[in-house]
Write an enzyme that holds these catalytic residues in place. Structure first.
Site, PDB file in Angstrom:
ATOM      1  N   LEU A  36       0.811  -1.196   0.004  1.00 10.88           N
ATOM      2  CA  LEU A  36      -0.071  -0.055  -0.021  1.00 10.88           C
ATOM      3  C   LEU A  36       0.917   1.314  -0.159  1.00 10.88           C
ATOM      4  O   LEU A  36       0.567   2.093  -0.945  1.00 10.88           O
ATOM      5  CB  LEU A  36      -1.010   0.152   1.296  1.00 10.88           C
ATOM      6  CG  LEU A  36      -1.706   1.228   1.381  1.00 10.88           C
ATOM      7  CD1 LEU A  36      -2.689   1.508   0.228  1.00 10.88           C
ATOM      8  CD2 LEU A  36      -2.667   0.850   2.781  1.00 10.88           C
ATOM      9  N   ASP A 169       8.316  -1.661  10.678  1.00 12.02           N
ATOM     10  CA  ASP A 169       7.786  -3.117  11.194  1.00 12.02           C
ATOM     11  C   ASP A 169       8.681  -3.373  12.627  1.00 12.02           C
ATOM     12  O   ASP A 169       8.176  -3.808  13.676  1.00 12.02           O
ATOM     13  CB  ASP A 169       8.638  -4.233  10.469  1.00 12.02           C
ATOM     14  CG  ASP A 169       7.827  -4.171   8.819  1.00 12.02           C
ATOM     15  OD1 ASP A 169       7.056  -3.106   8.748  1.00 12.02           O
ATOM     16  OD2 ASP A 169       8.234  -5.019   8.194  1.00 12.02           O
ATOM     17  N   GLU A 411      17.248  -0.171   0.090  1.00 12.16           N
ATOM     18  CA  GLU A 411      16.181   0.170   0.804  1.00 12.16           C
ATOM     19  C   GLU A 411      16.432   1.170   2.261  1.00 12.16           C
ATOM     20  O   GLU A 411      15.486   1.785   2.409  1.00 12.16           O
ATOM     21  CB  GLU A 411      15.631  -1.399   1.365  1.00 12.16           C
ATOM     22  CG  GLU A 411      14.422  -1.372   2.222  1.00 12.16           C
ATOM     23  CD  GLU A 411      14.334  -3.191   2.788  1.00 12.16           C
ATOM     24  OE1 GLU A 411      15.261  -3.638   2.556  1.00 12.16           O
ATOM     25  OE2 GLU A 411      13.004  -3.051   3.005  1.00 12.16           O
TER      26      GLU A 411
END
Ligand code: GLC
Length: 439
Positions: A36, A169, A411
């Site tokens: 998302l 996370d 990342e």
């Protein structure tokens, strides 16, 4: 500031490489599905290359929208090889899940409104109006779902039920709570008997990324255990809350929600649509309730336990996101800016670390426990600009671009030297670098 033509071209190549037709995967191998908030950040960069493709990136998210309005954090690919991923979640056990795609049963930070507005900026009004019209019903339904299901006591803040919902996370406040209160007996037994070392042999993520740049195996086991508990309740929020599962009013999520609400208000206004009165009242309540997260002793905001209202006093990148929310007073914003200026807090050589350097948790290459992330920098740059800190914003923009240029489109990045860590060829790093270049 140089133009960095090489950076633009290499970032564009990453987006082409990860393009799966109607959406972009976050990174080949490690993240093959549609996520998302990744798609939202990706669309913000894609708009500079191909605005129709950027629109498609967001429209494709809507196929995963649940009938109750929820947008799931992942829409799974339907290839046979991903059956295990779909079966871990079994979204179809909930009657409001979408009919033709499998998804997770949880959401991710609400940055959809931001992406819609950013794409709209590049259009003349008639096209922008059609674009807004196309996205408005789904966006409205999503915000209404957040209030209906995630603010059950009508207190103003929305709660999250899994660390994955924050997008951060393994961020310290959630991990501290998880270790103390949310580890099942069997997970503790695995931890004590060191069985996790066997489980780690089967980890998929550490085949592509070094172990010390990912969360620990015991944390991974516990995250999946929490997910299974949600599945046992068929992702029904009433049952989840009745059973006292994880419920935190997350600072990062609520900061992004406040900004998203103001975007939703301006989209509705330009369409001459009246937002439901109840929703408008709720949005105002959120901005007031947000101030309850402020801790005067440390002059910072924190996430809060939904049930007890205890503040979870672990600083993280979320500490700075009230700047992006835009609703906090200039005085409080100034206190947050001081933390960015402080090299022992959020100001090392390649900022902004996901955990302040002086925190017990700080680990410069470990995922959301130290490395700098380009999406966080993008949000904070945007916030700094709106609070009038133009120079701070310009410097952060420049160091962020330098980091991606030097380290590659990774990342996340080591805040000491800007070297890349985590997945290589990461889509939102590439997309947001393009946006920062073009700004
Ligand atoms: C990781 C990140 C999350 C992101 C996902 C896909 O799980 O923590 O924020 O959405 O990867 O890139």
């Amino acid at each position: 500031m140089h133009d960095m033509p090489d950076l633009f071209e290499s970032a564009k190549a990453v987006l082409v490489m990860n393009d799966r037709g109607s959406y972009t995967q976050p990174a080949h191998g490690l993240y093959p599905h549609q996520w998302l908030w990744d798609s939202c950040f990706i669309a913000i960069g894609l708009r500079h290359i191909d605005i129709e493709r950027a629109k498609m990136e967001l429209v494709s998210l809507l196929r995963g929208q649940w009938h109750n309005g929820m947008l799931p954090n992942i829409i799974f690919r339907d290839d046979a090889q991903y059956r295990t991923d779909r079966n871990i979640w079994r979204s179809w056990i909930n009657p409001t899940a979408p009919d033709h795609v499998s998804t997770t049963g949880i959401t991710q930070p609400p940055v959809l409104a931001e992406a819609i507005v950013q794409i709209g900026k590049g259009m003349a009004w008639p096209e922008r109006r059609s674009w807004y019209r196309q996205m408005y019903p789904a966006l409205l339904a999503y915000h209404q779902w957040l209030y209906n299901e995630r603010d059950p006591h009508h207190e103003g803040l929305v709660l999250q039920i899994h660390p994955w919902e924050t997008g951060l996370d393994n961020t310290p406040p959630w991990m501290a709570e998880m270790h103390q209160h949310q580890m099942s007996l069997w997970v503790r037994v695995v931890e004590r008997t060191h069985l996790d070392s066997i489980v780690s042999l089967f980890r998929r993520d550490t085949r592509t990324v070094p172990m010390d740049e990912r969360f620990s195996t015991i944390e991974a086991i516990s995250l999946f255990d929490i997910q299974r508990r949600l599945r046992r309740k068929a992702y029904d929020i009433n049952k989840i809350l009745d059973h006292g599962l994880f419920a935190i009013e997350d600072l990062a999520f609520n900061s992004m929600f406040i900004r998203a609400n103001s975007h939703l208000r301006s989209i509705a206004k330009s369409l001459k649509e009246e937002l439901p009165e109840e929703l408008v009242d709720h949005m105002e309540l959120t901005e007031k309730a947000f101030e309850q997260l402020w801790d005067p002793t440390s002059s910072q905001y924190y996430s809060r336990d939904f049930v007890t209202h205890r503040l979870l006093k672990e600083p993280s990148i979320a500490t700075l996101l009230p700047l992006y929310a835009g609703s906090v007073s200039p005085e409080r914003a100034a206190q947050l800016v001081k933390l960015i200026e402080n090299e022992y807090a959020f100001g090392p050589a390649f900022p902004i670390p996901s955990v302040p350097v002086n925190s017990f948790w700080y680990n410069p290459r470990l995922y959301w426990q130290g490395p700098s992330w380009v999406n966080m920098n993008w949000l904070i740059i945007d916030g700094l600009e709106r609070y009038g800190y133009k120079d701070h914003a310009a410097i952060l923009r420049e160091t962020t671009l330098e980091m991606v240029d030097k380290g590659g489109p990774y990342e996340y990045f080591d805040p000491r030297d800007g070297s890349g860590a985590g997945a290589a060829n990461f889509s939102w790093t590439a997309a947001l670098a393009i946006d920062l270049l073009k700004r």
